[in-house]
Design a protein around this motif. Structure first.
Motif, PDB file in Angstrom:
ATOM      1  N   GLY A  64      -0.994  -2.580  -4.426  1.00 48.33           N
ATOM      2  CA  GLY A  64      -0.463  -3.415  -5.502  1.00 48.33           C
ATOM      3  C   GLY A  64      -0.508  -2.645  -6.811  1.00 48.33           C
ATOM      4  N   GLU A  65      -1.145  -3.210  -7.806  1.00 43.39           N
ATOM      5  CA  GLU A  65      -1.279  -2.561  -9.111  1.00 43.39           C
ATOM      6  C   GLU A  65      -2.571  -1.772  -9.229  1.00 43.39           C
ATOM      7  OE1 GLU A  65       1.120  -2.558 -11.340  1.00 43.39           O
ATOM      8  OE2 GLU A  65       2.354  -3.799 -10.012  1.00 43.39           O
ATOM      9  N   THR A  66      -3.382  -1.773  -8.171  1.00 39.81           N
ATOM     10  CA  THR A  66      -4.694  -1.137  -8.214  1.00 39.81           C
ATOM     11  C   THR A  66      -4.636   0.270  -7.626  1.00 39.81           C
ATOM     12  OG1 THR A  66      -5.741  -3.293  -7.949  1.00 39.81           O
ATOM     13  CG2 THR A  66      -7.117  -1.348  -7.530  1.00 39.81           C
ATOM     14  N   VAL A  67      -5.297   1.216  -8.293  1.00 41.42           N
ATOM     15  CA  VAL A  67      -5.448   2.570  -7.778  1.00 41.42           C
ATOM     16  C   VAL A  67      -6.846   2.694  -7.191  1.00 41.42           C
ATOM     17  CG1 VAL A  67      -5.420   5.033  -8.303  1.00 41.42           C
ATOM     18  CG2 VAL A  67      -3.847   3.492  -9.490  1.00 41.42           C
ATOM     19  N   MET A 120       0.842  -1.194   0.000  1.00 37.92           N
ATOM     20  CA  MET A 120       0.000   0.000   0.000  1.00 37.92           C
ATOM     21  C   MET A 120       0.881   1.248   0.000  1.00 37.92           C
ATOM     22  SD  MET A 120      -2.896   1.243   2.752  1.00 37.92           S
ATOM     23  CE  MET A 120      -4.187   0.240   2.053  1.00 37.92           C
ATOM     24  N   LEU A 121       0.558   2.196  -0.880  1.00 36.49           N
ATOM     25  CA  LEU A 121       1.327   3.437  -0.951  1.00 36.49           C
ATOM     26  C   LEU A 121       0.393   4.617  -1.184  1.00 36.49           C
ATOM     27  CD1 LEU A 121       4.102   4.895  -1.072  1.00 36.49           C
ATOM     28  CD2 LEU A 121       4.008   4.593  -3.558  1.00 36.49           C
ATOM     29  N   PHE A 122       0.444   5.592  -0.264  1.00 40.82           N
ATOM     30  CA  PHE A 122      -0.263   6.857  -0.451  1.00 40.82           C
ATOM     31  C   PHE A 122       0.647   7.801  -1.234  1.00 40.82           C
ATOM     32  CE2 PHE A 122      -2.137   5.215   3.483  1.00 40.82           C
ATOM     33  CZ  PHE A 122      -3.493   5.383   3.235  1.00 40.82           C
ATOM     34  N   SER A 123       0.101   8.441  -2.247  1.00 41.46           N
ATOM     35  CA  SER A 123       0.876   9.371  -3.063  1.00 41.46           C
ATOM     36  C   SER A 123       0.307  10.774  -2.917  1.00 41.46           C
ATOM     37  CB  SER A 123       0.842   8.952  -4.538  1.00 41.46           C
ATOM     38  OG  SER A 123       1.450   7.688  -4.708  1.00 41.46           O
ATOM     39  N   ILE A 124       1.163  11.713  -2.488  1.00 39.19           N
ATOM     40  CA  ILE A 124       0.780  13.124  -2.470  1.00 39.19           C
ATOM     41  C   ILE A 124       1.788  13.977  -3.242  1.00 39.19           C
ATOM     42  CG2 ILE A 124      -0.531  13.038  -0.327  1.00 39.19           C
ATOM     43  CD1 ILE A 124       1.832  13.938   1.197  1.00 39.19           C
ATOM     44  N   LEU A 125       2.903  13.353  -3.698  1.00 36.26           N
ATOM     45  CA  LEU A 125       3.894  14.067  -4.515  1.00 36.26           C
ATOM     46  C   LEU A 125       3.477  13.990  -5.986  1.00 36.26           C
ATOM     47  CD1 LEU A 125       7.180  12.884  -2.762  1.00 36.26           C
ATOM     48  CD2 LEU A 125       5.795  14.913  -2.301  1.00 36.26           C
ATOM     49  N   GLY A 126       2.287  14.429  -6.228  1.00 31.41           N
ATOM     50  CA  GLY A 126       1.607  14.344  -7.517  1.00 31.41           C
ATOM     51  C   GLY A 126       0.125  14.343  -7.214  1.00 31.41           C
ATOM     52  N   PRO A 127      -0.726  13.713  -8.033  1.00 27.12           N
ATOM     53  CA  PRO A 127      -2.140  13.579  -7.682  1.00 27.12           C
ATOM     54  C   PRO A 127      -2.298  12.752  -6.398  1.00 27.12           C
ATOM     55  CG  PRO A 127      -1.776  13.084 -10.003  1.00 27.12           C
ATOM     56  CD  PRO A 127      -0.425  13.179  -9.378  1.00 27.12           C
TER      57      PRO A 127
END
Length: 619
Positions: free
Chosen positions: A14-17, A1-8
């Protein structure tokens, strides 16, 4: 699991958004992720997401969005330990490992790289990996003043990491690797002289000196057109090196202190040659911190960096002992934390003691926290101050100087540029330029006082509303007193509110009752008392023996058989440290004043030293 805020704003499993819902819901998530594992008050969430114009039912919206986020987080990672979005006192806390948030992962990689020696090959790999965490404009799709300010701070941080990586690559003879990323960063931020300087060196090292010189002319014209300024010292030095055909490393240029004399100094970037150690010296933020929204908002807005350096970069909180200056400064520092990722320096200056901490000693502690070996710290105050300013120049560092004595103690500790910020707390209102925000931290409002006490004792207030109201009145809006009485009731579950109130209404035991083992009201007043000169101490003891709540310079002078000039001097000193309070609306201010009950009882409890009293005998 990865939260992304350095972009959208995205959540990858995994491979799912994962679909995170509408923009406001994603904004709440981003506001919580920025302060991962730290409580975020609801008022702060509302301010970050809706700014100054929240809808009428904004709290219900927050509850709805949080409930939806909980469901999404719970179902997105059912097979592993899911992040926890907890309700805490006054707000929410998103608990998730730092490696699950790209921003915090970026900080980890950058910190590991900065701890390595300049020639360690792993340094380049770590910096390259840190820079690869960025996927575009941070917080993309999130609007509002907070998001805009956060975006700017994150972009600055991105550029700092980029130029550090470029520095290493040029040193290793691989300038071509970083030319395109530097050029993209320069297009995004054409006013960034640090990015332009490193791009010039990379082009020059790659045999493209003509392009490097063209770039210098381009930024020179841009600076002249936009702000009417010339290039800074670092950029001019890089230009001279290219003209001379030298392949000097950027770190030799960027490690010097800014020499600009206008309002836009060229930042100094701490590169491989001058490793910058992150310092995280903030004390723990109180989870049940209550109120002070206006004071916090005023200084937070003043110290939130924008496109230009902060002018001024200092803010002051002042007020009486026990009214929460330190806790307010700490809460404010945590709210500003995302804007100052390079480090946070904190120290108690002990300005409320007879022997405040010397600025030279403070600088030694700060320099050691920043990675300077003890043997490399100069002896003189001036040289330590110069080294400190050079060490944090170009970084985003927040400095909290708590409990300062006066301006002379603070002045050597101020950074040399507007890229860092300083919060000062002190007892007396300082004499500072009018542009510096100076905010008084006084008594809490009745609503804030009730909320703080309720957070400590809960429903026991409702069972005895009259006694609780009297207890709140007795505490007079002092967070320290409220916390002491709240802790007393928590430790004595069998006590009623009325029982504690009756003990506090007895003047003979009031001061001894106002302690909970950790906090002591008498000791706090004593620290201020010991800072007074002996004559003013004696004056306060004599003042405490006079009858009446309202006093005046004239009546006190007559009662103590002193001149009005002498009385006025003593009263002014007591006003400065808040041992007496002015009666507002009278001219001149301070001619009429009150001696608070606690201060009167304390002064009456101080043993009388041998020697004549003030008045006829003393004169």
């Amino acid at each position: 699991m990865l939260f992304s805020i350095l972009g959208p704003i995205e959540l990858h499993v995994g491979e799912t958004v994962v679909d995170l819902g509408p923009a406001k819901q994603r904004a709440i998530l981003s506001a919580l992720l920025i302060d991962r594992d730290r409580p975020v008050p609801i008022d702060v969430l509302v301010n970050r997401v809706w700014g100054d114009t929240p809808p009428a039912e904004v709290r219900n919206l927050v509850y709805t969005y949080v409930a939806r986020l909980r469901r999404k987080l719970g179902t997105a990672n059912a097979e592993a330990t899911a992040p926890t979005l907890k309700r805490v006192v006054g707000g929410y806390c998103l608990q998730t490992p730092p490696e699950s948030v790209d921003l915090h992962r970026f900080h980890q990689l950058l910190g590991r790289a900065r701890r390595l020696t300049p020639d360690d090959p792993e340094r380049s790999s770590l910096l390259a990996l840190a820079n690869s965490m960025w996927r575009g404009v941070p917080l993309a799709g999130i609007g509002g003043r907070w998001a805009d300010a956060m975006r700017h701070s994150l972009q600055q941080l991105r550029h700092e990491a980029l130029v550090e990586w470029a520095d290493v690559e040029v040193r290793l003879g691989r300038p071509r690797t970083v030319i395109d990323p530097l050029r993209q960063a320069y297009v995004e931020s054409p006013m960034s002289e640090s990015v332009a300087t490193h791009l010039m060196f990379a082009l020059h090292a790659d045999g493209r000196s003509a392009e490097a010189l063209q770039l210098f002319e381009q930024i020179r014209r841009h600076l002249a057109t936009e702000i009417g300024a010339d290039p800074g010292a670092a950029l001019r030095s890089a230009h001279r090196e290219v003209l001379r055909g030298r392949t000097r490393e950027p770190s030799a240029v960027t490690a010097v202190t800014s020499l600009r004399v206008d309002d836009h100094p060229a930042p100094v970037i701490h590169t491989a040659a001058t490793p910058f150690h992150d310092a995280a010296m903030l004390p723990i933020d109180l989870p049940d911190f209550t109120g002070r929204a206006t004071q916090i908002a005023t200084i937070r807005d003043a110290l939130t960096p924008g496109e230009k350096p902060l002018m001024p970069s200092v803010a002051v909180l002042y007020g009486p002992a026990g009214f929460g200056k330190t806790t307010t400064a700490i809460r404010l520092a945590y709210q500003l934390l995302p804007h100052y990722p390079s480090g946070q320096l904190f120290i108690d200056m002990e300005g409320d003691t007879p022997h405040p901490v010397a600025p030279s000693a403070v600088l030694e502690r700060f320099l050691r926290a920043l990675g300077v070996a003890r043997a490399e710290i100069p002896d003189s105050l001036a040289e330590r101050a110069e080294l400190f300013r050079a060490r944090i120049a170009g970084s985003r560092t927040l400095v909290i100087l708590d409990n300062a004595a006066d301006e002379s103690q603070v002045a050597p500790l101020l950074p040399g540029t507007g890229h860092c910020a300083v919060i000062v707390t002190c007892r007396a209102r300082p004499a500072v330029p009018h542009r510096v925000p100076v905010v008084r931290v006084g008594a809490m409002t009745p609503g804030e006082s009730a909320a703080l006490l309720r957070s400590l004792v809960g429903q026991r207030m409702d069972r005895e509303p009259a006694a609780a109201a009297s207890l709140l009145e007795l505490c007079a809006g002092s967070p320290l007193m409220l916390r002491i009485v709240g802790c007393r009731l928590m430790m004595r579950q069998h006590w009623s509110v009325s029982r504690l109130l009756n003990r506090l209404l007895d003047d003979n035991r009031l001061l001894t009752e106002l302690t909970d083992g950790q906090h002591n009201m008498s000791a706090r007043i004593s620290r201020t008392y010991r800072c007074l000169d002996h004559a003013t101490q004696r004056f306060l003891r004599d003042l405490a023996e006079l009858p009446g709540d309202r006093l005046s310079v004239q009546s006190v002078a007559q009662a103590l058989q002193m001149s009005e000039v002498e009385v006025e001097e003593h009263v002014e000193e007591l006003l400065d440290v808040h041992l007496v309070d002015p009666i507002p609306g009278l001219e001149p201010e301070g001619s009429a004043f009150t001696l608070p009950k606690l201060h009167r009882l304390f002064a009456q409890s101080v043993p009388e030293p041998t020697g004549p009293k003030l008045g006829v005998v003393g004169l």
